[in-house]
Design an enzyme around this catalytic site. Sequence first.
Site, PDB file in Angstrom:
ATOM      1  N   CYS A 122       9.748  -0.275 -43.349  1.00 23.05           N
ATOM      2  CA  CYS A 122       8.999  -0.793 -42.197  1.00 23.05           C
ATOM      3  C   CYS A 122       7.563  -0.279 -42.119  1.00 23.05           C
ATOM      4  O   CYS A 122       6.694  -0.934 -41.561  1.00 23.05           O
ATOM      5  CB  CYS A 122       9.747  -0.452 -40.930  1.00 23.05           C
ATOM      6  SG  CYS A 122      11.517  -0.735 -41.092  1.00 23.05           S
ATOM      7  N   HIS A 270       5.001  -3.368 -36.683  1.00 24.70           N
ATOM      8  CA  HIS A 270       6.188  -3.775 -37.429  1.00 24.70           C
ATOM      9  C   HIS A 270       7.106  -4.481 -36.439  1.00 24.70           C
ATOM     10  O   HIS A 270       7.397  -3.945 -35.360  1.00 24.70           O
ATOM     11  CB  HIS A 270       6.878  -2.550 -38.028  1.00 24.70           C
ATOM     12  CG  HIS A 270       8.321  -2.779 -38.354  1.00 24.70           C
ATOM     13  ND1 HIS A 270       8.718  -3.801 -39.199  1.00 24.70           N
ATOM     14  CD2 HIS A 270       9.454  -2.171 -37.933  1.00 24.70           C
ATOM     15  CE1 HIS A 270      10.038  -3.782 -39.281  1.00 24.70           C
ATOM     16  NE2 HIS A 270      10.507  -2.814 -38.524  1.00 24.70           N
ATOM     17  N   ASN A 301      14.116  -9.123 -38.208  1.00 20.57           N
ATOM     18  CA  ASN A 301      13.358  -7.927 -38.614  1.00 20.57           C
ATOM     19  C   ASN A 301      13.293  -7.920 -40.144  1.00 20.57           C
ATOM     20  O   ASN A 301      14.312  -7.779 -40.812  1.00 20.57           O
ATOM     21  CB  ASN A 301      14.078  -6.684 -38.078  1.00 20.57           C
ATOM     22  CG  ASN A 301      13.465  -5.373 -38.551  1.00 20.57           C
ATOM     23  OD1 ASN A 301      12.830  -5.313 -39.603  1.00 20.57           O
ATOM     24  ND2 ASN A 301      13.674  -4.323 -37.781  1.00 20.57           N
TER      25      ASN A 301
END
Lengths: 358, 78
Positions: A122, A270, A301
């Site tokens: 991330c 992120h 995600n």
Amino acid sequence: MPKCHFSDVKISGIVTCVPPLEKCIDDELELFGGNVKQLERLKKTIGLSKRRVVDAQTTAADLCEKAARHLIKEAGVDLQQIDAMICVTQTPDYLQPCNAAVIHGRLGLSKNCAALDVNLGCSGYVYGHWLAHSLVASGGCERILLLAGDTISRLVNAKDRSVAPLFGDGGSATLIERTVGAPSAYFSLQTDGGGYDKLIVPAGGSRHPKSTETAEVLEDESGNFRSPENLFMDGAEIFNFSITEEPKSVKELLEYAEIDADAVDHFVFHQANRYILSNIAKRLKLDLAKVPMQTVERYGNQSSASIPTAICGELATAIADRPSTRLLLSGFGVGLSWASALVEVGDLAVCELIDYTA
Amino acid sequence: MELKTFIKNFEEAVEDVEVGSLSGDSVYRSLEYWDSLAVLTVIAMVDAEYDLRLKAKELKQMQTLSELHALLKSKQSI
């Protein structure tokens, strides 16, 4: 890592590639044991909805290669003039060689090209920019291709509610070039290895090689199922880490750059989930209109690809409309690792989100 | 940190809990909608309202809202 800044380095184009297959949490009621209220709360509070995932044949390298080819075509890049390629991924095609070498061969880049992988998730897109910027600023490279992509959906157990409905897949390509007079870019990078086990795939590496034992799926105390070969996330600890470290990191970078938060056009975090982002934004007292946070409900995600997806998917028009746009990029997660960058973009050759086709 | 205000904040943080329905003796972990999502929203409330870090593990160790309140008060005085 002390904070640092570079000048004469320009971001020239960004392309993100997502798989066409869309899954939706509404179709997965059985994962929540038929608990409609729990599913509705996840949608409303965390902001989960749809996500794009790869099939069993498609890898992060495929998505990144597709993004790179589109970027090269649209930006009119001469393949012979790419001096380095950095691949950020935690889901490479092979344990070795690295994705950068594999994709280097597939794209047919020059032999005079450095190619390496960065094993970060991330926070990886920002780390990749830091590396690329420093290589260009040091005079070693004129033109760098930064690829960042992951297929985390292939690591989660479909019966693990804590991760399965959250993660999507994506691959990105960003062109970074020396341009005299390009505005300064500011970076800060941090790590807390004490939290290495808060977000982890325990088995499959050298510490715990795959075996019949590591393939065994077990039920945890919350009724989620996973094997040590699957991704584990301690959601509450990751949440605590994010809302503690992220606001601090952003504030410190703005102070270092001597730039007021009001002078930043967009804060691109992120895309972990909407709940984490709105909590970070609240603590920083940011204008929510400046904080893109719809990427997770559309694509999931996407680990290292989430920041470029948010830029291409939510900000392409805003960036195209202005001669210059100031972005604060900030990634946080697995490691634990986090990094922020303050960059200016304008006059991009391409800023586009594309669908993957084999 | 007043217990009354804390209970109200708690009720607002956990969805599907009616405001005014809980007391200091309420065992929050037996609430119908006490799950990992409720853990997150309570941690976020404690961080935002009191600027204190609450761990998921600590939420598991406490039973009643009074106990949780006492734990947070002890963190505040450190």
